[in-house]
Design an enzyme around this catalytic site. Structure first.
Site, PDB file in Angstrom:
ATOM      1  N   HIS B  38       5.361   9.080  -5.673  1.00  0.00           N
ATOM      2  CA  HIS B  38       4.028   8.882  -6.234  1.00  0.00           C
ATOM      3  C   HIS B  38       4.120   9.263  -7.701  1.00  0.00           C
ATOM      4  O   HIS B  38       4.645  10.320  -8.044  1.00  0.00           O
ATOM      5  CB  HIS B  38       3.011   9.765  -5.509  1.00  0.00           C
ATOM      6  N   CYS B 108       0.157   3.138  -6.514  1.00  0.00           N
ATOM      7  CA  CYS B 108       0.124   4.013  -7.682  1.00  0.00           C
ATOM      8  C   CYS B 108       1.228   3.670  -8.671  1.00  0.00           C
ATOM      9  O   CYS B 108       1.037   3.772  -9.895  1.00  0.00           O
ATOM     10  CB  CYS B 108       0.247   5.463  -7.226  1.00  0.00           C
TER      11      CYS B 108
END
Lengths: 552, 168
Positions: B38, B108
């Site tokens: 992430h 993301c």
């Protein structure tokens, strides 16, 4: 993890198309520029030496906005109006980012001001702010899931170590507690597919087909897992395997290599024996203590088939001890003395061997039900438990029809074994008069004096083989039991009648029994004397508690 | 004319699996994955990331993920904060709307890649952007795909960015 910073110089070239050098030297050539804005991108063909301002004009007409709204960004640099595209290094195929500022500049100010406002408090208590966002946090979850990362909530102190290594089993246990992980794991089809389609697993299955057999049969799989969970069992298996392997593999751990196959075989045989034991006897360790003996019998038959199963062997070795413990238990209840309990095990442990070897029934069957009220109240308990079984033998209410025949055989040997055990008990008492006296003293203190007087003739009588044989028959013992029960009932219902019963018993006692060759030595009157002795008015009633205590 | 200010741009990389992917991926997927990445962009002393509730911002390292597992220097930019906010709001209304979140195609890292290119012209490292295709190329990933489609990743701790009326 590859360190990225070293790749930075290369990153700059990533955005560059391959056809660069060719167009570099050509001035005022038309280049194709990609303009990206707000999620969409378009190509524009413009000349190299186009001023940015000119480009902006073009764009403003295209995007229908004013020029001062346009902001061009290339490689992180804002493009000034007076620059040319080539000056900025914009070449063919490059992407220029365009931001169209909103006409209302106050909105952007609002964004920045909001940002400024939220910054300060955020910096101060950012952890608490994160924690207060309770909507997103599942309760009690403090680890990161692998697949379904619904929400991430690691421990703050943990994170400071920035430790990527997760070696602790506690962490894995924590992961397993995650409900989404559990949901994934509980999907059996998925797990089976996942396990069976893994290349290493397939290789393992090719090497040992037993593994696939285990996996296919869910029962075996479950039992194997249960077996594996039992640490004692694992140790047992290892101990079994190790001596076998000692010659070939002196190393201890190599014994484990045989475990996958041997484990299954052992587990299977263990399960088989378990099933057989369960099928053959209703209640191995409760209820009738002597069925445990018979289990041993059944197991001996079973032993021939399975290959060297140690657990059943251990069970078999353990089992014959059970009736002895039971007998000790019942006798200790009757004797209610610790010393006697200490003495009995030494003697009573011989009973299994006595049982195992062939004992001529003539000499050794010592059941003396008549002695029971006077002597050992424990014995009635054994007898009583046997009698109802004899009664139910034909009824077989609770037994499966398939096992009925087996149960009948068990019953017959049941009584035989019980009689042998009681006989041995009597043997014990006879050989130890002090113990016998103590027994009776404790159980019936009121009758102590008279009992002591009556004892010697009783003991003499019990040693007569004919009498003993007669008493050993189930019908005789049943009859005696009925008499006892009748007397008991009388004692409760009409104690005053008891003295009137005495003549009947007295008369019965002196009647010669068909099989009895010594009528004068019949022990009937002895019991009656004790029971109905007027000197002992409470003889019968005192017997009640002891009888009730041991009645089934 | 003074030179324009250059603002450093950093890429914060978090391993969502906290090392588990590194250990379990050979077993589960058959290939080695170093992590479930992430990422977020940090510029103008703010961290920006895209999740299932849209673009969010927070102080650097301010999500519940804590400090990043690694930091990548993306470069520097002249884009001002104001301009950046404009840009983000335009993104938030187009490509990176809240409902446009897709754990494989538009996650993301997609957002971070876009923003990094806008700010500096550089992309983020390919091992991050290649992660979805890496996973989906394994049978396990394919098997899990229907399950993972519903996965929503939203690190808590941020406030929404670029949405009118501040709706999240």
């Amino acid at each position: 993890m590859p360190h990225v910073i070293s790749r930075m110089p290369r990153m700059a070239q990533d955005g560059c198309p391959s056809g660069l050098p060719a167009n570099k030297n050509i001035s005022s050539s038309v280049t194709r520029v990609i303009v990206k804005t707000a999620g969409k991108q378009e190509d524009f063909m413009i000349a190299d030496d186009t001023l940015v301002r000119q480009f902006k004009e073009k764009l403003s007409t295209h995007f229908k906005c004013q020029m001062d709204q346009l902001v061009l960004v290339f490689m992180g640099r804002l493009l000034k109006d007076h620059d040319t595209l080539s000056q900025r290094g914009i070449l063919d195929g490059h992407t220029i980012h365009l931001v169209i500022k909103s006409k209302c500049s106050s909105r952007s100010l609002a964004h920045s001001s909001r940002n400024l406002l939220t910054k300060e408090p955020c910096h101060r208590d950012r952890n608490t702010e994160g924690n207060s966002n309770g909507v997103y946090q599942p309760a009690g979850v403090s680890h990161t899931p692998v697949e379904s990362a619904l929400l991430v909530e690691p421990d703050a102190p943990k994170m400071h170590t920035q430790d990527l290594e997760v070696d602790s089993p506690e962490y894995t246990a924590q992961i397993l507690q995650n409900p989404s992980i559990q949901q994934l794991l509980s999907n059996t089809d998925l797990m089976r597919q996942f396990i069976s389609e893994h290349p290493d697993m397939q290789q393992l299955m090719q090497q040992s087909p037993e593994v696939s057999h285990i996996l296919d049969n869910s029962e075996i799989l479950w039992q194997t897992l249960e077996l594996a969970r039992n640490l004692a069992m694992i140790q047992e298996i290892m101990q079994i395997e190790q001596p076998e392997q000692n010659l070939e593999h002196p190393l201890a751990h190599t014994g484990l290599e045989t475990m996958p196959g041997g484990d299954n075989a052992l587990g299977q045989s263990y399960v088989d024996c378990n099933d057989q034991m369960l099928n053959s006897s209703q209640d191995p360790f409760g209820g009738n203590p002597f069925t445990a003996l018979l289990e041993g019998q059944v197991l001996e038959q079973v032993q021939s088939s399975p290959p060297s199963p140690t657990p059943p062997q251990e069970r078999r070795d353990r089992l014959p001890q059970l009736p002895t413990t039971r007998v000790i238990y019942t006798s200790s209840r009757g004797l209610s003395s610790i010393t006697s309990a200490n003495v009995t095990p030494n003697r009573v442990t011989h009973t299994p061997s006595a049982y195992a070897t062939a004992i001529p029934a003539k000499c050794r069957s010592h059941t003396c039900p008549i002695q029971q009220p006077a002597g050992v109240p424990a014995l009635p308990s054994i007898e009583l438990t046997q009698q109802p079984q004899a009664e139910d033998k034909d009824g077989t209410i609770s037994l499966d029809s398939s096992d009925q025949k087996l149960e009948d055989d068990l019953q017959a040997s049941d009584e035989q074994s019980s009689s042998q055990i009681t006989g041995n008990m009597m043997q014990l008492l006879l050989s130890n008069p002090y113990l016998a006296a103590q027994v009776m003293f404790l159980s019936m203190s009121q009758l102590s004096e008279e009992c002591r007087q009556q004892l010697p003739p009783f003991l003499q009588q019990t040693q007569l083989p004919d009498v003993l044989i007669a008493l050993a028959s189930p019908k005789a013992s049943r009859a005696i039991l009925q008499i006892e029960q009748g007397l008991q009932l009388l004692a409760t219902e009409a104690p005053v009648v008891l003295p009137w019963v005495a003549p009947y018993l007295w008369g019965l006692g002196w009647l010669p029994a068909p099989s009895c060759s010594h009528p004068d030595t019949c022990p009937g009157p002895g019991m009656c004397q004790i029971l109905l002795n007027p000197k002992i008015p409470n003889a019968a009633t005192s017997l009640e508690p002891s009888c009730r205590r041991y009645s089934p | 004319m003074e030179p324009p200010n250059l603002y450093p741009v950093k890429l914060y990389v978090y391993d969502l699996s906290k090392g588990l992917a590194r250990r379990l991926s050979p077993i589960m997927l058959g290939k080695q994955l170093e992590g479930i990445w992430h990422t977020s962009i940090v510029v103008h002393k703010d961290e920006f990331y895209f999740g299932s509730s849209g673009i969010s911002s927070c102080p650097p390292g301010g999500t519940l993920l804590g400090p990043p597992d690694s930091v990548v220097d993306v470069g520097s930019t002249e884009v001002t904060e104001e301009l950046f906010q404009e840009y983000l709001s335009s993104l938030g209304e187009s490509l990176f709307r809240r409902e446009a979140y897709d754990v494989f195609e538009n996650n993301c890292n997609t957002f971070t890649n876009e923003v990094a290119q806008f700010l500096t012209g550089r992309k983020i490292p390919s091992y991050i952007t290649d992660l979805p295709s890496e996973i989906l190329s394994t049978p396990f990933g394919q098997a899990l795909r229907p399950f993972l489609v519903s996965v929503q990743i939203q690190p808590p701790g941020g406030s929404p960015v670029g949405r009118p009326n501040g709706q999240s």
